[in-house]
Design a protein around this motif. Sequence first.
Motif, PDB file in Angstrom:
ATOM      1  N   PRO A 321       0.808  -1.230   0.000  1.00 31.51           N
ATOM      2  CA  PRO A 321       0.000   0.000   0.000  1.00 31.51           C
ATOM      3  C   PRO A 321       0.841   1.280   0.000  1.00 31.51           C
ATOM      4  N   LEU A 322       1.960   1.264   0.732  1.00 35.55           N
ATOM      5  CA  LEU A 322       2.836   2.433   0.754  1.00 35.55           C
ATOM      6  C   LEU A 322       3.474   2.692  -0.605  1.00 35.55           C
ATOM      7  N   PHE A 323       3.863   1.620  -1.283  1.00 32.74           N
ATOM      8  CA  PHE A 323       4.473   1.727  -2.616  1.00 32.74           C
ATOM      9  C   PHE A 323       3.484   2.360  -3.591  1.00 32.74           C
ATOM     10  N   ILE A 324       2.236   1.892  -3.542  1.00 38.78           N
ATOM     11  CA  ILE A 324       1.202   2.427  -4.426  1.00 38.78           C
ATOM     12  C   ILE A 324       0.963   3.905  -4.120  1.00 38.78           C
ATOM     13  N   LYS A 325       0.885   4.238  -2.836  1.00 43.35           N
ATOM     14  CA  LYS A 325       0.655   5.630  -2.429  1.00 43.35           C
ATOM     15  C   LYS A 325       1.779   6.540  -2.926  1.00 43.35           C
ATOM     16  N   LYS A 326       3.029   6.067  -2.797  1.00 44.22           N
ATOM     17  CA  LYS A 326       4.184   6.863  -3.234  1.00 44.22           C
ATOM     18  C   LYS A 326       4.190   7.044  -4.752  1.00 44.22           C
ATOM     19  N   LEU A 327       3.871   5.996  -5.485  1.00 43.01           N
ATOM     20  CA  LEU A 327       3.851   6.102  -6.946  1.00 43.01           C
ATOM     21  C   LEU A 327       2.763   7.046  -7.430  1.00 43.01           C
ATOM     22  N   LYS A 328       1.610   6.993  -6.773  1.00 46.38           N
ATOM     23  CA  LYS A 328       0.523   7.910  -7.133  1.00 46.38           C
ATOM     24  C   LYS A 328       0.940   9.361  -6.912  1.00 46.38           C
ATOM     25  N   LYS A 329       1.643   9.608  -5.805  1.00 47.87           N
ATOM     26  CA  LYS A 329       2.109  10.958  -5.506  1.00 47.87           C
ATOM     27  C   LYS A 329       3.114  11.441  -6.543  1.00 47.87           C
ATOM     28  N   LEU A 330       4.049  10.556  -6.899  1.00 48.25           N
ATOM     29  CA  LEU A 330       5.055  10.921  -7.907  1.00 48.25           C
ATOM     30  C   LEU A 330       4.416  11.170  -9.268  1.00 48.25           C
ATOM     31  N   LYS A 331       3.433  10.341  -9.594  1.00 45.61           N
ATOM     32  CA  LYS A 331       2.747  10.495 -10.879  1.00 45.61           C
ATOM     33  C   LYS A 331       1.958  11.792 -10.915  1.00 45.61           C
ATOM     34  N   SER A 332       1.324  12.133  -9.792  1.00 50.28           N
ATOM     35  CA  SER A 332       0.564  13.369  -9.701  1.00 50.28           C
ATOM     36  C   SER A 332       1.480  14.577  -9.843  1.00 50.28           C
ATOM     37  N   GLN A 333       2.650  14.535  -9.198  1.00 46.74           N
ATOM     38  CA  GLN A 333       3.602  15.631  -9.277  1.00 46.74           C
ATOM     39  C   GLN A 333       4.110  15.809 -10.703  1.00 46.74           C
ATOM     40  N   LYS A 334       4.329  14.668 -11.386  1.00 41.91           N
ATOM     41  CA  LYS A 334       4.805  14.718 -12.760  1.00 41.91           C
ATOM     42  C   LYS A 334       3.772  15.353 -13.669  1.00 41.91           C
ATOM     43  N   GLU A 335       2.501  15.009 -13.449  1.00 41.46           N
ATOM     44  CA  GLU A 335       1.431  15.561 -14.264  1.00 41.46           C
ATOM     45  C   GLU A 335       1.269  17.059 -14.014  1.00 41.46           C
ATOM     46  N   ASP A 336       1.478  17.476 -12.759  1.00 40.00           N
ATOM     47  CA  ASP A 336       1.373  18.903 -12.427  1.00 40.00           C
ATOM     48  C   ASP A 336       2.487  19.714 -13.083  1.00 40.00           C
ATOM     49  N   ASP A 337       3.663  19.094 -13.172  1.00 38.59           N
ATOM     50  CA  ASP A 337       4.811  19.768 -13.809  1.00 38.59           C
ATOM     51  C   ASP A 337       4.575  19.940 -15.308  1.00 38.59           C
TER      52      ASP A 337
END
Length: 337
Positions: A321-337
Amino acid sequence: MENYQGVFIFGEWTGSEIHEVTYELLNEGRRLADELNVPLGVIFLGPEEALSQAKELIFYGADIVLAALYPELSSFKDDLYAQIVAHIIQEKKPEVMLFPATSMGQAVAPRVAGLLKLGLTAHCIAFEIRQEDRALIQIRPSFGEEIMARITSRTKPQMATVRPGVFPAAKKDETRTGEFIKYEVPEKLRQSAIEIVEKRPSDKPEVDITRAQVIVAGGRGLGSKELFGKLFELAELLDGAVGATRPVCHLGWASEDHMIGVSGVNVSPKLYIGFGISGALHHMVGLQGVDTLVAVNIDKEAPLMKRADIAVQADVKEVLPLFIKKLKKLKSQKEDD
């Protein structure tokens, strides 16, 4: 004593193209032929429209292609294919004959063995040559898939079927030359006792993990179907596919299309992440061509952990669950950039 020489493989026609496992057999067949210092041949059966593709097998490592091309061979019939292959083997006398462990190969090889009274080793994953007597050492999981058996044949040709996905495919080299022969099959051998009444296309598997570049796989260590289901979420984030162990499939957590190993498929992704997988031999056999293997398990002594390039000793119930949460955060940050 009869003189047997050469390594031959069975080239499989799917009905529209040459099966990709043929190129895997060409690669391993080429290695064995070079070690034995003999030619590599292909026995190829199919309709006339397969001619151009059959000729190209020379570019993939074959020294000789024996192609029986007849309308009767446009549809696969066990008895017809087997009697023609057996006839060619009797005439050409190769010392090694390899078949793919596909539905077709597993139907033809035992029939050929029966017709010619030969031994046959099924589902091999590796081969070695014993130089002193040119014996083919045929290696396959055995005894409950917990050990690797090393088998030799008392008959020639030495025959074996090979699991798809075990060996890398041969590369095309258009500078290669060889001999292509349209093999003439006696009319009496082109008769079959099988009549095809109707053809119905089979349903495609739910998923084909053999082509995935990223695989996230789970074992019983995940503890529940609910947690295993999170692997599909992770796979989507990584643009990958989900793999499973045999016990997981038998528990109903995933369909058998996801099963990796002796009872399932071989995979060769660039990245494999195993969650809660101990790494029993029957699963490890399916991981022959993984570039980077990551294992997450609370047991540091688990076989998969010992083999892994990156071993994470942790509770998979917390890590996933932590891995999924971290990947979602990184993906969201990438999309915002």
